[in-house]
Design an enzyme around this catalytic site. Structure first.
Site, PDB file in Angstrom:
ATOM      1  N   HIS A 260       0.903  -1.234  -0.012  1.00  0.00           N
ATOM      2  CA  HIS A 260       0.174  -0.121   0.073  1.00  0.00           C
ATOM      3  C   HIS A 260       0.888   1.388  -0.099  1.00  0.00           C
ATOM      4  O   HIS A 260       1.739   1.530   1.108  1.00  0.00           O
ATOM      5  CB  HIS A 260      -0.780   0.033   1.183  1.00  0.00           C
ATOM      6  N   ASP A 262       0.504   5.188  -0.173  1.00  0.00           N
ATOM      7  CA  ASP A 262      -0.374   6.324  -0.217  1.00  0.00           C
ATOM      8  C   ASP A 262       0.357   7.409  -1.132  1.00  0.00           C
ATOM      9  O   ASP A 262       1.434   7.832  -1.285  1.00  0.00           O
ATOM     10  CB  ASP A 262      -0.279   7.146   1.363  1.00  0.00           C
ATOM     11  N   ASP A 372      -7.995   1.473   3.049  1.00  0.00           N
ATOM     12  CA  ASP A 372      -7.548   2.377   4.168  1.00  0.00           C
ATOM     13  C   ASP A 372      -8.235   3.591   3.957  1.00  0.00           C
ATOM     14  O   ASP A 372      -7.990   4.723   4.415  1.00  0.00           O
ATOM     15  CB  ASP A 372      -5.933   2.639   3.777  1.00  0.00           C
ATOM     16  N   HIS A 609      -7.293   9.354  -0.521  1.00  0.00           N
ATOM     17  CA  HIS A 609      -7.727   9.375   0.728  1.00  0.00           C
ATOM     18  C   HIS A 609      -7.138   9.978   1.944  1.00  0.00           C
ATOM     19  O   HIS A 609      -7.388   9.602   3.065  1.00  0.00           O
ATOM     20  CB  HIS A 609      -8.157   7.766   1.039  1.00  0.00           C
TER      21      HIS A 609
END
Length: 1052
Positions: A260, A262, A372, A609
């Site tokens: 993951h 970001d 997330d 997000h």
């Protein structure tokens, strides 16, 4: 085996084994101390510093100065490039040779002008393999470049992870040398780690745990770290334990590598590009050595970045996608926020993402991947299905602060009844790796969730990862035992990248089918969901939104980002409609395909997000605001071009209406001399009209009363405004109903202390409600600023503190069913929360909130813990509180946080967190909200349309003096909203129009058009053509179910 009796002292045997592989204790005589053999210094080491992130081609041409291990470099966000010259000793023939590199920051190794390996201590990658088994024909003299980013895997927070970055941090290289790597030692260390982990996780109550205890003790007895020939006996003993199989009924874990990343968070967008490069090139190296390894990877934007910055790496990724090892997932441009983007923005996330994956890899994702994000809209299931997606994976609801979500595998039913198969990995993580003491709680009890979520993140940064606790917890935590016997484990360092390691793969390989643990199989999302679907007969269904009971401060934090997002969504909406109409009216007009895609992708990127929620560092906020300004600047040019084509480039004043209903509104215009003025204009639906000033049925009157209050009336509403700007009364004239509660005032600004437990920008806690303080100090009392018959307005100023003020204009327009509150706040607070309250004369157990393509109800009471957890909720352009035949709607142009408790409607305005952006929300803010009392239901009162009107202002254009009003589209039912008109992606001479049912009703509607439509086809949200639409002389007849989204392909 030795047969001497041994006391069954679990502690001493366990700790003996732990010390035998410790990297701290007894390394002079334990196994860990034998991991590396001979070492050799580098031939030379040189470096240069760059304040910018530059390409390898540019970096390799710089002047490198000699560098010594231990020298510092920096500061934060700079890049230190190292030139490494090495010579492998001839005597190391047949050995596995590594470059051992331990430095602060995140590193990328470059060889032969290509990236080859990511290195980071935090991600347990500190060596680059030069040779698996050195041969004579291999190069012994090698020159490498190491690009070190001056930031950690999770940013550069000063003092804590989420603190604002330390701009002056220095970094160092602690170790750089050639070493012989003893692979047999590493294999045995892995055996020990797994067995120790099993002992600790299974505990004293499990026979299998004691078997592992005595096996691992016997391995210590057999293994002489100074004698490699003893290793095989110990390894065989471990193998015999791992080879003892499960029964057929054991739970099966589908293990998938994941990383993951970001798109921006505690680091800027630009650094994410390099995080992708470092992480993904490491994944490719793992795939070369482990053909069974499968890696899942989301976010088309990140693939696009890698394609642009690392084309060689992208070509390798394409090859492994074909092999089925590197699996693109999710289908979206980025992993967007699940609450705040508009419905059309969510559609475009999938449209851009799926089209990219199809173009670059020849695939369409079948699963939505959003692990997330801070909650999930009830319209997502329908949007997913419309984009070819049938399943969904996330885990974020495991962070719920109050209530434990009751399922891990279930069907999620959306607002319209669409269902998708949904899976929450029971390990409650998308980056499985923590030691037992760090992750074994895994949020089992409600009371530990918040603290444990913090501990889990810090364990990511500081602790080595073992697999067994997470495998066992995956089974223990499964809330659908008996209904689902398969679940996912996503392994690899995440958030800041890093991804899987060889050690993770080795650990999982050992326990593929080991008694006492779940079965482990290397898998893919498709295999997992196919198995879950096949066994889905007993699965439960969850209906409605997936509301995260945490992080509800993100509905308000970084108000500028949220305002610009709403404005840019409206601007792109208007550009597409105006351009589509111009395309049909002017054959010379060129639809701006490429530029619109560029602007949409910028907007979608900022909906990531951690960006649109405001939970990012100041550098990211600055980038986001710059992107919004690019959209505004370039978009305004595109809109002017399209409106110019619509208006035939005349010089008389005209108006463009992008909404699908006729509008009769007061508009600010300029007369022939350029002097500003007001006009009451009437514009047809989705069309243009010359400005022809009309007179209102009832002019607006403004009266200053003897007590200093101001009375305003427009024939629809009558309001009395107190000297401090609060509403003493708001009267709906036709119904003779008062909207404001007895002995209360509307438009009451209130302040709250806003100090969360940890997540500053993210969280507002329930206890903040106990700190309510009205804003009472008047700087400038109410005074009349306009008393024109078309518009009445008053203004006033309040002092929040010695650092902050509110100046507001309350506006009543002719023929307008709501009053507007144009607000300016100069804000310089710390850990405060500003809201505005309207206590209204309505009694209802639920309030209604607009979401994407529809609305939903939430309770106004706090009967249960599920109700209480919704003390702060999100909504879009409006919220409504209604009883039978009367209600009040609260509209806004850029806010998302609401609270309706009993009869008090509250809009959240501004927060002041200090981490991760110490300057979050400081400065001057502008926003508008409105209050609309109404009779009947909010649907029949046109609350939805009024909220659209507030957010999509009429646009002034130039037209010819003889222009006549022209409407391109109309819809026969007020329940149906024509949301989007755009050029089709793959079909020339065609438009796509998107409509949705907004009332929650089944309805038949006719889409009328003045355009020369030859054919009309239904299509999905990816614009794939379906059945033909029913076309009559009146238009296109469409049937809608409640909240259904319908897209059409119109061919001209």
């Amino acid at each position: 085996m030795y047969h001497q009796p041994v006391l069954k002292n679990r502690r001493t045997l366990l700790e003996r084994a732990e010390k035998f592989i410790s990297d701290i204790y007894f390394t002079d005589c334990n196994l860990r101390g034998r991991l590396y053999g001979d070492s050799c210094p580098l031939e030379s080491l040189a470096s240069f510093l760059s304040p910018k992130r530059i390409t390898f081609a540019e970096a390799s041409k710089q002047n490198f100065a000699p560098h010594k291990v231990g020298d510092t470099f920096g500061p934060t966000w700079w890049t230190c490039w190292f030139k490494v010259t090495l010579k492998i000793p001839e005597s190391w023939r047949g050995k596995e040779v590594h470059l051992l590199w331990e430095s602060d920051g995140e590193a990328m190794v470059w060889r032969d002008e290509e990236p080859v390996q990511g290195l980071t201590k935090e991600g347990e990658k500190t060596s680059y393999i030069l040779s698996d088994c050195l041969k004579d024909e291999e190069p012994h003299s090698v020159t490498l470049y190491v690009e070190v980013a001056c930031n950690g895997l999770i940013g550069a927070g000063q003092g804590s992870m989420i603190a604002a970055p330390d701009p002056n941090r220095k970094f160092s290289l602690q170790r750089a040398e050639l070493v012989v790597f003893n692979r047999d030692v590493q294999e045995l260390l892995t055996d020990f780690e797994m067995l120790i982990d099993i002992i600790k996780e299974l505990g004293e109550g499990e026979q299998r745990g004691y078997q592992a205890l005595f096996i691992v003790n016997e391995m210590v007895n057999l293994c002489d770290p100074s004698d490699p020939t003893s290793f095989s006996k110990a390894h065989s003993l471990a193998h015999s334990f791992f080879s003892q199989r499960n029964g057929d009924s054991q739970h099966t874990v589908h293990a998938m590598g994941h990383c993951h990343i970001d798109a921006a968070w505690l680091w800027p967008y630009e650094e994410t590009i390099r995080k992708c490069g470092r992480s993904w090139v490491t994944v490719i190296r793992l795939m070369e050595k482990n053909p069974e390894f499968v890696f899942t990877c989301s976010q088309a934007q990140q693939f696009q970045w890698v394609k642009s910055w690392y084309p060689g790496l992208f070509s390798q990724i394409q090859q492994y996608v074909k092999k089925g090892q590197f699996i693109p997932v999710g289908g979206t441009w980025v992993e967007m926020d699940g609450n705040l983007p508009s419905g059309e923005s969510m559609v475009r996330q999938f449209l851009e993402g799926q089209r990219f994956f199809n173009h670059e890899f020849g695939i369409l994702c079948k699963e939505f991947w959003l692990p997330d994000t801070f909650g999930y809209s009830a319209q997502l299931p329908q949007i997913m299905q419309g984009c070819g997606i049938s399943s969904f994976l996330t885990q974020k609801l495991s962070w719920n602060l109050v209530n434990t979500f009751p399922h891990n595998t279930f069907f999620w039913e959306g607002l319209d009844g669409s269902k998708v198969l949904t899976h929450f990995p029971p390990g409650n993580s998308y980056e499985m790796k923590g030691k037992v003491e760090d992750v074994s709680l895994v949020y089992i009890t409600d009371s530990t969730v918040h603290v444990e979520s913090v501990k889990r993140i810090f364990s990511v940064l500081t602790k080595p990862k073992l697999v067994c606790p997470q495998l066992v917890k995956t089974v223990k935590n499964n809330k659908d035992k008996g209904r689902a016997n398969h679940s996912a484990v996503l392994f690899g360092f995440g958030d800041g990248g890093g991804g899987p390691t060889q050690l993770m793969l080795d650990r999982l390989q050992r326990v593929q089918d080991t008694a006492g643990l779940p079965k482990v199989q290397t898998s893919s999302p498709d295999k997992l969901f196919s198995q879950l679907q096949a066994d889905s007969a007993l699965l439960c269904t969850w209906t409605g939104e997936l509301f995260l009971e945490l992080h509800n401060g993100t509905y308000t934090t970084q108000a500028q980002i949220k305002r610009r997002n709403r404005q840019c969504e409206a601007l792109l909406h208007d550009i597409e409609i105006a351009s589509s109409l111009a395309l049909c009216r002017d054959r010379n007009f060129q639809y701006p395909v490429e530029k619109l895609q560029e602007l949409w992708r910028l907007l979608l990127l900022n909906q990531f997000h951690d960006v649109i929620p405001g939970s990012c560092i100041e550098m990211v906020v600055e980038d986001a605001l710059r992107y919004y300004e690019d959209i505004r600047s370039d978009g305004t040019t595109l809109l002017n071009d399209a409106c110019g084509a619509l208006g035939s480039k005349g010089n008389s004043a005209g108006v463009f209406n992008s909404l699908p209903w006729e509008r009769h509104e007061v508009l600010q215009i300029q007369d022939g001399a350029g002097k500003p003025g007001l006009a009451l204009v009437k514009v047809p639906s989705i069309g243009v009209s010359p400005v022809k000033d009309t007179q209102p049925v009832t002019p607006v009157s403004v009266t200053v009363q003897a007590d200093g209050t101001v009375l305003m009336e427009n024939g629809i509403l009558q309001t009395v405004i107190n000297k401090d700007g609060t509403l003493a009364s708001l009267h709906l004239i036709s119904a003779n109903r008062e909207a404001i509660s007895d002995s209360c005032h509307g438009n009451q600004f209130v302040m709250f202390d806003d100090v969360p437990l940890y997540w500053d920008a993210w969280d507002v806690m329930d206890y903040h409600l106990q700190t309510r303080k009205p804003v009472l100090e008047v700087v400038q009392p109410v005074r009349v600023t306009s008393s024109d018959g078309l518009r009445g307005s008053v203004s006033f100023t309040l002092r929040i503190s010695d650092k902050s003020t509110i100046t507001q204009e309350i506006v009543m327009d002719a023929m307008c069913p709501y009053i507007k509150f144009n607000t300016e706040v100069k804000w310089a607070e710390s850990h405060k929360f500003l809201k505005v309250e309207f206590p209204v004369r309505v009694h209802s157990p639920s309030a209604t909130y607009e979401i994407q393509f529809g609305h939903l109800q939430r309770p106004t009471h706090r009967n249960t813990s599920w109700d209480w957890a919704r003390f702060e909720v999100w909504g879009h352009k409006w919220a409504d509180l209604s009883e039978h035949n009367f209600g009040v709607a609260l509209l806004n142009d850029c806010k998302y946080g609401y609270s309706v408790h009993k009869n008090t409607m509250t809009l959240s305005l501004l927060r002041a967190p200090k981490a991760p952006d110490v300057n979050a929300d400081m400065g001057t803010h502008h926003f508008t909200y409105a209050l609309m009392p109404h009779t009947g239901s909010f649907q029949d009162a046109s609350v939805i349309q009024c909220a659209y009107n507030l957010n999509f202002p009429l646009r002034s254009i130039q037209c010819t003096p003889d222009a006549v009003p022209w409407s391109a589209f109309s819809v026969s039912s007020g329940a149906v909203i024509l949301e989007t008109i755009k050029q089709a992606e793959d079909k020339e001479g065609a438009l796509v129009v998107r409509l949705y049912e907004s009332h929650g009703s089944s309805v038949t509607a006719t889409l009328g058009t003045a355009l020369p439509v030859r054919e009309a086809w239904h299509c999905d949200l990816l614009e794939r053509q379906g059945q033909s639409a029913h076309v009559t002389s009146e238009g296109i007849t469409l049937n809608f179910n409640p909240f259904q989204i319908v897209s059409l392909l119109l061919v001209f």
